[in-house]
Design a protein around this motif. Structure first.
Motif, PDB file in Angstrom:
ATOM      1  N   ASP A 164       0.590  -1.442  -0.236  1.00 51.85           N
ATOM      2  CA  ASP A 164       0.226   0.000   0.051  1.00 51.85           C
ATOM      3  C   ASP A 164       0.962   1.327  -0.642  1.00 51.85           C
ATOM      4  OD1 ASP A 164       1.125  -0.592   2.319  1.00 51.85           O
ATOM      5  OD2 ASP A 164      -1.146  -0.200   3.750  1.00 51.85           O
ATOM      6  N   ARG A 165       0.068   2.512   0.095  1.00 53.06           N
ATOM      7  CA  ARG A 165       1.117   3.883   0.248  1.00 53.06           C
ATOM      8  C   ARG A 165       1.872   3.631   1.309  1.00 53.06           C
ATOM      9  NH1 ARG A 165       1.095   9.116  -1.810  1.00 53.06           N
ATOM     10  NH2 ARG A 165       1.915  10.262  -0.333  1.00 53.06           N
ATOM     11  N   MET A 166       2.003   2.838   2.297  1.00 52.00           N
ATOM     12  CA  MET A 166       2.616   3.371   3.752  1.00 52.00           C
ATOM     13  C   MET A 166       3.822   2.576   3.059  1.00 52.00           C
ATOM     14  SD  MET A 166       2.997   3.760   6.970  1.00 52.00           S
ATOM     15  CE  MET A 166       1.570   4.536   7.416  1.00 52.00           C
ATOM     16  N   SER A 167       3.784   1.059   2.736  1.00 49.42           N
ATOM     17  CA  SER A 167       4.610   0.419   2.856  1.00 49.42           C
ATOM     18  C   SER A 167       5.898   0.647   1.416  1.00 49.42           C
ATOM     19  CB  SER A 167       4.520  -1.078   1.752  1.00 49.42           C
ATOM     20  OG  SER A 167       3.789  -0.782   0.811  1.00 49.42           O
ATOM     21  N   PRO A 189       7.901  12.408  10.475  1.00 49.57           N
ATOM     22  CA  PRO A 189       7.405  12.125  10.176  1.00 49.57           C
ATOM     23  C   PRO A 189       6.356  13.447   9.546  1.00 49.57           C
ATOM     24  CG  PRO A 189       6.917  10.297  12.015  1.00 49.57           C
ATOM     25  CD  PRO A 189       7.949  11.854  11.736  1.00 49.57           C
ATOM     26  N   VAL A 190       5.876  12.681   8.163  1.00 50.75           N
ATOM     27  CA  VAL A 190       4.734  14.545   7.594  1.00 50.75           C
ATOM     28  C   VAL A 190       3.876  14.014   7.100  1.00 50.75           C
ATOM     29  CG1 VAL A 190       5.180  16.545   6.086  1.00 50.75           C
ATOM     30  CG2 VAL A 190       7.010  15.881   7.248  1.00 50.75           C
ATOM     31  N   THR A 191       2.558  13.765   7.134  1.00 53.97           N
ATOM     32  CA  THR A 191       2.069  13.221   7.446  1.00 53.97           C
ATOM     33  C   THR A 191       0.209  14.838   7.086  1.00 53.97           C
ATOM     34  OG1 THR A 191       0.239  13.979   9.913  1.00 53.97           O
ATOM     35  CG2 THR A 191       1.512  11.809   9.387  1.00 53.97           C
ATOM     36  N   GLN A 192      -0.198  14.150   6.161  1.00 52.79           N
ATOM     37  CA  GLN A 192      -0.993  14.716   5.709  1.00 52.79           C
ATOM     38  C   GLN A 192      -2.749  14.280   5.569  1.00 52.79           C
ATOM     39  OE1 GLN A 192      -0.621  15.875   1.919  1.00 52.79           O
ATOM     40  NE2 GLN A 192      -2.539  17.781   1.579  1.00 52.79           N
ATOM     41  N   ARG A 193      -4.073  15.100   6.197  1.00 55.64           N
ATOM     42  CA  ARG A 193      -5.049  14.272   6.881  1.00 55.64           C
ATOM     43  C   ARG A 193      -5.197  12.736   7.588  1.00 55.64           C
ATOM     44  NH1 ARG A 193      -7.821  15.895   1.075  1.00 55.64           N
ATOM     45  NH2 ARG A 193      -7.866  18.370   1.659  1.00 55.64           N
ATOM     46  N   GLY A 194      -4.246  12.586   8.292  1.00 49.54           N
ATOM     47  CA  GLY A 194      -3.508  11.503   8.639  1.00 49.54           C
ATOM     48  C   GLY A 194      -2.654  10.482   8.122  1.00 49.54           C
ATOM     49  N   ARG A 219       6.312   0.535  15.415  1.00 46.97           N
ATOM     50  CA  ARG A 219       5.251   0.947  16.466  1.00 46.97           C
ATOM     51  C   ARG A 219       5.014   3.132  16.404  1.00 46.97           C
ATOM     52  NH1 ARG A 219       7.033   3.845  21.642  1.00 46.97           N
ATOM     53  NH2 ARG A 219       9.002   4.774  21.231  1.00 46.97           N
ATOM     54  N   LYS A 220       5.275   3.327  15.547  1.00 48.20           N
ATOM     55  CA  LYS A 220       5.127   5.175  14.902  1.00 48.20           C
ATOM     56  C   LYS A 220       3.995   5.164  14.033  1.00 48.20           C
ATOM     57  CE  LYS A 220       7.556   7.043  19.096  1.00 48.20           C
ATOM     58  NZ  LYS A 220       8.630   7.570  18.386  1.00 48.20           N
ATOM     59  N   LEU A 221       4.564   3.987  12.864  1.00 47.63           N
ATOM     60  CA  LEU A 221       3.362   4.800  12.169  1.00 47.63           C
ATOM     61  C   LEU A 221       2.601   3.391  11.429  1.00 47.63           C
ATOM     62  CD1 LEU A 221       6.735   4.746   9.590  1.00 47.63           C
ATOM     63  CD2 LEU A 221       5.548   6.753  10.756  1.00 47.63           C
TER      64      LEU A 221
END
Length: 423
Positions: free
Chosen positions: A103-106, A142-147, A342-344
């Motif tokens: 997925d996008r995370m991987s 970690p840069v996030t946008q809308r979670g 743990r964090k992502l």
């Protein structure tokens, strides 16, 4: 007023500056002595084993960071390069085993952590910062946008401060002076500290003395090879001869008798004035410098957990290399993958894992034999076997084959011996 009565400073003496240098060098353990009277102006004895220029070429002064030590940098870069070479898989626990998630995370973690770096360079930066520049710690934003995760931005170690909190073990991470909650950041820590377990500790104190020894050995070798005081021939002459009263006269006699026009031409010298002796100059082997350097390199390798042959000591051994991957590389990789998990990741059944198989030292024959055993037992498809060997998949090799006559798995029940017919 007489100079001795007014207590002239040693610097006022023509050799005063040199006397101060002698004192400083004695403090550094050099075999040079000077005895000065109470007024500080009368030199009773001055013994020099080397002149000022020679001493400057041999001494090793000043602070050098571990990152500038060739041996330490080579060891750390080897560790960082190997950890960065492993792919990072996002996996999910299922009833049938751990299945890979794409997925996008991987994609961000394994392929493009940010717009400027590849995964390999990103992980190498984390490891190198932990072991050297960050003194055991590396911080990533970690840069996030809308979670949703967008990027992983590495923060330079010089901008990061770790601020202890309450007695229960809390702390904050300050970036450029601004404090942040550690739960918002990725904090990779190597070697948990005894006082603050959340703070990593590097090998700086452990390696500092060994790194200084290696630096001194390099300076000694450079000074020894560059100094001009290594004559291979000594000519003993009559000091009372008038020609030797001046450097020009000595040069003239040397050119007249010693400097012949062709190589191999014999010298013709007066027997009463010259006595030629050949001497063996001091070599680095006489100083046993190579033995000390070898010992220090082995010490660096032992502290960082790498095989000595990585630093040029000894020969390559496959067993030692595979042990290095299992005992040094993988624990460091697990430290990173656990912080990423743990964090992502929010799902409790998902996790990240490094793939170490490509780092092991396998021969082609071993891969072929292991793959054949797996295929024969229907534990692997032939295309997976081909992937081990770096070959492209073949559409005709997707079926699982049984050992007997390599029958496709879905036709095992059609064998005549199983349905009552002839074999």
């Amino acid at each position: 007023m007489d100079e001795k009565r007014r207590g002239a400073s040693p610097r006022d003496h023509p050799t005063g500056a040199r006397i101060h240098r002698v004192r400083a060098r004695r403090a550094a353990g050099n075999a040079q002595t000077a005895v000065i009277d109470g007024a500080g102006s009368t030199i009773k004895s001055l013994v020099w084993l080397t002149d000022a220029a020679g001493f400057d070429s041999l001494e090793c002064a000043g602070y050098t960071s571990l990152a500038r030590s060739p041996e330490v940098a080579t060891a750390v870069d080897t560790i960082a390069r190997l950890v960065g070479a492993m792919t990072i898989h996002e996996l999910r626990h299922t009833e049938d085993g751990d299945m890979r998630v794409r997925d996008r995370m991987s994609e961000i973690v394994d392929i493009r952590p940010n717009r400027n770096m590849t995964r390999s360079n990103f992980v190498r930066w984390i490891v190198r910062t932990m072991l050297l520049d960050g003194d055991g710690n590396a911080v990533v934003w970690p840069v996030t946008q809308r979670g949703e995760l967008q990027e992983l931005i590495p923060i330079p170690a010089m901008l990061v401060s770790l601020i202890p909190g309450d007695i229960l073990g809390g702390y904050q991470i300050a970036i450029n002076g601004e404090p942040y909650d550690p739960e918002r950041l990725l904090h990779f820590a190597a070697n948990p500290g005894s006082l603050y377990p959340w703070r990593g500790e590097s090998y700086r104190l452990t390696l500092s003395d060994v790194a200084n020894n290696l630096k001194q050995a390099a300076a000694t070798e450079k000074g020894f090879m560059s100094t001009k005081w290594k004559p291979s021939i000594i000519v003993k002459v009559d000091a009372l001869t008038e020609e030797f009263a001046s450097p020009a006269g000595r040069r003239k006699l040397l050119e007249s008798y010693a400097m012949s026009g062709e190589a191999g031409e014999p010298w013709l010298i007066p027997a009463e004035q010259f006595d030629v002796q050949q001497v063996k100059p001091l070599t680095l082997s006489d100083l046993a410098l190579a033995d000390f350097v070898k010992l220090d390199k082995s010490t660096v390798a032992s502290i960082l957990g790498i095989p000595p042959f990585v630093l040029g000591v000894g020969e390559f051994r496959r067993e030692a290399w595979n042990s290095f991957i299992s005992t040094t590389i993988m624990p460091l990789a697990q430290n990173i993958q656990q912080e990423l998990t743990r964090k992502l990741l929010n799902a409790p059944d998902e996790f990240f894992r490094f793939n170490p198989r490509s780092l092991m030292s396998y021969s082609l024959d071993e891969l072929v034999r292991a793959g054949a055993e797996m295929v024969d037992r229907m534990a692997m498809r032939r295309n997976e076997w081909r992937d081990w060997l770096g070959m492209e998949p073949d559409p005709d090799m997707e079926e699982l084959l049984a050992l007997e006559n390599y029958i496709p798995a879905d036709r095992l029940g059609d064998q005549k011996k199983l349905i009552g017919g002839n074999e």
